[in-house]
Design a protein around this motif. Structure first.
Motif, PDB file in Angstrom:
ATOM      1  N   LYS A  60      -4.921  -2.461  -3.248  1.00  0.00           N
ATOM      2  CA  LYS A  60      -4.218  -2.808  -2.032  1.00  0.00           C
ATOM      3  C   LYS A  60      -5.146  -2.788  -0.821  1.00  0.00           C
ATOM      4  N   SER A  61      -6.441  -2.740  -1.073  1.00  0.00           N
ATOM      5  CA  SER A  61      -7.385  -2.960   0.005  1.00  0.00           C
ATOM      6  C   SER A  61      -8.112  -4.250  -0.357  1.00  0.00           C
ATOM      7  N   CYS A 103      -9.403   1.737  -4.571  1.00  0.00           N
ATOM      8  CA  CYS A 103      -7.934   1.767  -4.570  1.00  0.00           C
ATOM      9  C   CYS A 103      -7.428   1.325  -5.926  1.00  0.00           C
ATOM     10  N   PRO A 104      -6.764   2.207  -6.660  1.00  0.00           N
ATOM     11  CA  PRO A 104      -6.324   1.841  -8.006  1.00  0.00           C
ATOM     12  C   PRO A 104      -5.196   0.822  -7.971  1.00  0.00           C
ATOM     13  N   TYR A 105      -4.553   0.679  -6.819  1.00  0.00           N
ATOM     14  CA  TYR A 105      -3.452  -0.275  -6.707  1.00  0.00           C
ATOM     15  C   TYR A 105      -3.948  -1.622  -6.199  1.00  0.00           C
ATOM     16  N   VAL A 133      -2.265   4.681   6.539  1.00  0.00           N
ATOM     17  CA  VAL A 133      -3.694   4.574   6.252  1.00  0.00           C
ATOM     18  C   VAL A 133      -4.216   3.251   6.807  1.00  0.00           C
ATOM     19  N   PRO A 139      -5.748   9.460  -0.494  1.00  0.00           N
ATOM     20  CA  PRO A 139      -6.147   8.059  -0.634  1.00  0.00           C
ATOM     21  C   PRO A 139      -7.577   7.877  -1.155  1.00  0.00           C
ATOM     22  N   ALA A 140      -7.691   7.118  -2.231  1.00  0.00           N
ATOM     23  CA  ALA A 140      -9.004   6.834  -2.795  1.00  0.00           C
ATOM     24  C   ALA A 140      -9.795   5.908  -1.873  1.00  0.00           C
ATOM     25  N   CYS A 141      -9.079   5.038  -1.164  1.00  0.00           N
ATOM     26  CA  CYS A 141      -9.772   4.097  -0.271  1.00  0.00           C
ATOM     27  C   CYS A 141     -10.493   4.863   0.837  1.00  0.00           C
ATOM     28  N   THR A 161      -3.755   9.549  -6.581  1.00  0.00           N
ATOM     29  CA  THR A 161      -3.910   9.341  -5.142  1.00  0.00           C
ATOM     30  C   THR A 161      -2.698   9.901  -4.388  1.00  0.00           C
ATOM     31  N   CYS A 196       0.857  -1.180   0.000  1.00  0.00           N
ATOM     32  CA  CYS A 196       0.000   0.000   0.000  1.00  0.00           C
ATOM     33  C   CYS A 196       0.895   1.233   0.000  1.00  0.00           C
ATOM     34  N   ASN A 197       0.513   2.229  -0.772  1.00  0.00           N
ATOM     35  CA  ASN A 197       1.349   3.427  -0.914  1.00  0.00           C
ATOM     36  C   ASN A 197       1.114   4.470   0.177  1.00  0.00           C
ATOM     37  N   HIS A 198       0.184   4.227   1.051  1.00  0.00           N
ATOM     38  CA  HIS A 198      -0.169   5.177   2.104  1.00  0.00           C
ATOM     39  C   HIS A 198      -0.251   6.603   1.532  1.00  0.00           C
ATOM     40  N   CYS A 199      -1.149   6.710   0.579  1.00  0.00           N
ATOM     41  CA  CYS A 199      -1.268   7.901  -0.258  1.00  0.00           C
ATOM     42  C   CYS A 199      -1.633   9.161   0.530  1.00  0.00           C
ATOM     43  N   LYS A 234      -6.119  -4.062   4.912  1.00  0.00           N
ATOM     44  CA  LYS A 234      -5.042  -3.599   4.048  1.00  0.00           C
ATOM     45  C   LYS A 234      -3.733  -3.539   4.801  1.00  0.00           C
TER      46      LYS A 234
HETATM   47  S1  SF4 Z   1      -5.630   4.219  -2.184  1.00  0.00           S
HETATM   48 FE1  SF4 Z   1      -4.738   2.160  -2.138  1.00  0.00          FE
HETATM   49  S2  SF4 Z   1      -2.515   2.488  -2.120  1.00  0.00           S
HETATM   50 FE2  SF4 Z   1      -3.497   4.452  -1.547  1.00  0.00          FE
HETATM   51  S3  SF4 Z   1      -3.615   4.419   0.706  1.00  0.00           S
HETATM   52 FE3  SF4 Z   1      -5.542   3.544  -0.042  1.00  0.00          FE
HETATM   53  S4  SF4 Z   1      -5.169   1.314  -0.092  1.00  0.00           S
HETATM   54 FE4  SF4 Z   1      -3.158   2.308   0.010  1.00  0.00          FE
END
Ligand code: SF4
Ligand code: SF4
Lengths: 516, 242
Positions: A231-232, A227-229, A210, A190-192, A348, A184-187, A243
């Protein structure tokens, strides 16, 4: 200015050997549970390849991330309107088969099978149903399969590469690949978090981790889509999403996250970045082409007097500022300008940066005549009768940039929203450091040439030494500069120490009361 | 007969409402982790659409209809005073009722014919399905055979429900009703009683607050700016999560 601190990361892709130790370390600690077997908070994929879950980068399928339309930035497949109207059925939710059906083997059969003429076998069984299954897919089944029709050729990053460009990449003699470890990028945007209708997901103010509050998550599953990656992850057993938590219990205790601690290639760096939260809003609204610049502009110079003053005013601890000044991430991302975020166009603002890979990309294959050499060899020595040389020499440095085995476009699609110059810039620097070091260790590069190359790449000799040190020699405490959680404050995160004063015993979260 | 009526139309409602109230509050405050819609879309994502969407949208409309007739019986009667409007109301209700039933049957079949779902299904799910199917079917039966429900609900049942909530139970109107209507009422209270003990509880946590909340959420353990200032009274320095 609204200065905050974020624990961020750099992954140096040239060093990743694709061993998956990181994934296993994470699995053993966090996801070795029912419902979580299929989750790999840390996974390593081969590029070109389709990744995990299959084709996660293709937002035409998964509808993750933010998109800018008519100047407005909204979640692509979630958000208030879409999220609430799709709450009964989320049309953009990946299902377990997009990842893989978790499995194990009936090992006990090997021991317990009754005596017979046939060898006992351990059949694969599904970890969901327990029934024997035909394994179709695993979390890393694109491993090393560059050029394969099912995996590499379906890589979503090829969208704007022509047929011929792709064909050139996949010629047997020139084929190359590299590894892409992901967590997870800990944006910063964050979209999540934005997609969660329950408000269960939040970013920790102090370090930017996050997290999903397991008590508040109600399985609306919007974060998985958003989450576009990817990762959730949705835990099908507990009905809660989970996540990567950046091993926050370890960070708070001053330890590196498990994936980073165990990394065999030592590719991972963790450190604090100070950033200006007041500029996030305008940064995410900028155009694709300018997104990276705006992203990197958010990161502040921890030595700047004003930044320090503002940080202190905002309550950032002195020790955190100190950690930011020693941060290896700051060096890679800002000082040397060597690292880029993965898919910045998802908007993100991911806080995990990658040093793009140079080695598998740069080396060229040359046809040489090796008869002379063969003649010199001992007749009993085994020698291969081919004339291809894997050439990593640096004579043709700038010339070879255009003949690299990966089209620049491909890497630009991954790391710079299509900006090829940015990738070129990183490659030049990485190469310049190599030439600089070659002058020092091998000595077959003239000072003049090495200096010229450094100048061209925009590095000083001192900086090149720094890159070299942090890349090749860095010790544990150079790679992981973890801000102290402040034990005294960490306790207060859980309890107000004043409340606990005068109480008895250990391990009670509730008040101790005399019985009646 | 007297006992029968008192039991089903006085005792059952109170027991059910008490169970619902106490159980839901207990589960919400003490068992947060067990509060989830327990979605199974992740294991089976295709057939769910034909069950979940028609069922839930049906419930939303039908439940709202019941609620409105209960809260504003006079307005509903006034609305129904014109046959066209009555027809519109009744047909809308009926269509969404059918949608519920179709959804439920699809969900039921899906759940018991998809091998993977067996492992996320418990006995309570079966009970909930059967109760909901009975309830929906009874509702449709009543709507079809004893017309026009929206009118007599407002004049007969709304007063009964009021009497329950006012703690002056008056069953005189319900005991006259035909048995399918009575069944519908009884099942309704059984379902209410089971809410805290089944996955039905997720309807209490419908995330309406999402509409008003800002998209991003940053959580601080305390306000560090204030904590660092010498002027802050000590009571403000207490962490917020305590
Ligand atoms: S959007 Fe995805 S990569 Fe970014 S914080 Fe949320 S779970 Fe992590
Ligand atoms: S442990 Fe390190 S070197 Fe190995 S795959 Fe993971 S990131 Fe790459």
């Amino acid at each position: 200015m609204d200065v905050r601190s974020q624990v961020s990361m750099v992954f140096h892709l040239d060093k990743c050997i694709g061993c998956h130790t990181c994934s296993v370390a994470c699995k053993n600690i966090w996801t070795d549970r029912k419902g979580a077997e299929y989750m790999w908070w840390n996974n390593v994929e081969t590029k070109p390849g389709t990744g995990y879950p299959t084709k996660w980068e293709d937002q035409g399928i998964y509808k993750g991330g933010w998109e800018k339309r008519n100047g407005k930035v909204t979640l692509k497949g979630a958000g208030k309107r879409r999220g609430l109207t799709n709450i009964f059925y989320n049309p953009n939710l990946p299902v377990i088969d997009d990842y893989y059906e978790p499995f194990t083997y009936k090992y006990l059969d090997l021991i317990e099978a009754p005596e017979s003429d046939d060898q006992p076998t351990a059949r694969p069984v599904s970890l969901i149903t327990g029934d024997p299954i035909d394994i179709k897919m695993g979390p890393n089944w694109d491993d090393d399969l560059s050029g394969s029709p099912d995996f590499a050729r379906n890589d979503p990053n090829f969208q704007n590469l022509s047929e011929t460009e792709q064909e050139v990449m996949f010629q047997l003699e020139k084929m190359a690949f590299f590894y892409l470890p992901r967590i997870c990028n800990h944006c910063l945007n964050p979209a999540c978090v934005a997609s969660c209708p329950s408000g269960a997901i939040y970013k920790r103010g102090e370090d930017g981790v996050v997290l999903i509050n397991q008590d508040v998550c109600r399985a609306w599953r919007m974060c998985v889509t958003a989450c576009p990656y990817k990762k959730s992850y949705y835990n099908w057993h507990t009905g809660k999403s989970e996540k990567c938590i950046l091993c926050f219990p370890r960070i708070e205790a001053g330890l590196a996250p498990a994936c980073m601690h165990s990394c065999v290639g030592r590719i991972r760096y963790l450190g604090v970045l100070l950033y200006d939260a007041s500029k996030i809003e305008s940064a995410i609204h900028d155009d694709d082409s300018n997104l990276i610049n705006r992203h990197l502009d958010l990161i502040l110079d921890p030595f700047d007097e004003e930044v320090i003053r503002e940080a202190k005013k905002n309550g950032v601890a002195d020790s955190t500022i100190h950690a930011a000044q020693n941060s290896p991430v700051y060096k890679y991302v800002k000082e040397w300008n060597l690292a880029l975020p993965l898919h910045p166009e998802f908007r993100t603002l991911p806080m995990l940066f990658y040093v793009p890979p140079l080695l598998p990309v740069m080396a060229t294959l040359k046809q040489v005549d090796n008869k002379e050499q063969a003649a010199k060899m001992n007749p009993i020595a085994k020698y291969w009768d081919d004339n291809w040389l894997y050439d990593t020499s640096t004579a043709e440095l700038w010339g070879s940039l255009d003949q690299v085995r990966f089209p620049l476009k491909y890497l630009a699609n991954m790391f710079s929203a299509g900006d090829e110059e940015l990738i070129k810039d990183k490659w030049k620097k990485l190469m310049a450091v190599r030439i600089h070091r070659r002058r020092a260790t091998v000595g077959d590069v003239s000072d003049q040439k090495a200096d010229e190359v450094l100048k061209d790449a925009g590095l000083t000799a001192e900086q090149a030494e720094g890159v070299f040190y942090l890349t090749a020699l860095a010790k544990f405490e150079d790679r992981f500069v973890i801000p102290p959680a402040h034990r005294e404050q960490a306790i207060e995160m859980m309890d107000f120490t004043g409340d606990a004063k005068g109480e008895i015993g250990f391990g009670f979260k509730s008040k101790i009361r005399r019985g009646i | 007969m007297e006992i029968f009526n008192d039991f089903f139309f006085i005792a059952l409602p109170y027991v059910a409402l008490a169970m619902f109230l106490v159980g839901s509050i207990y589960r919400y405050t003490k068992k947060g982790f067990q509060l989830s819609s327990l979605s199974s879309q992740f294991l089976e994502g295709r057939r769910l659409f034909y069950g979940s969407a028609p069922f839930h949208w049906g419930v939303v409309v039908v439940f709202t209809g019941h609620l409105i007739s209960f809260l504003f019986p006079r307005s509903v009667l006034a609305w129904n005073s014109q046959p066209v409007r009555l027809m519109i109301l009744e047909i809308t209700g009926f269509v969404f009722g059918i949608s519920m039933l179709i959804g439920l049957v699809n969900l039921f079949i899906r759940r018991y014919t998809t091998p993977r779902l067996r492992f996320v299904t418990n006995k309570m799910d079966m009970i909930v399905y059967l109760l909901l199917i009975t309830q929906t079917f009874a509702g449709l039966w009543v709507a079809y055979n004893f017309r026009w429900g929206s009118s007599w609900f407002s004049s007969l049942l709304a007063p009964y429900l009021y009497s329950i909530f006012m703690f002056e139970p008056d069953t005189s109107s319900v005991i006259m009703l035909p048995w399918p209507v009575q069944l519908h009422i009884i099942t309704a209270f059984v379902i209410i009683a089971l809410i805290p003990f089944s996955r039905l509880i997720h309807f209490l946590v419908v995330p309406f607050h999402y509409i008003w909340r800002p998209y991003q959420q940053v959580r601080w353990y305390w306000n560090r700016r204030e904590v660092r200032s010498a002027d802050t009274p000590w009571t403000l320095q207490r962490p917020k999560n305590n």
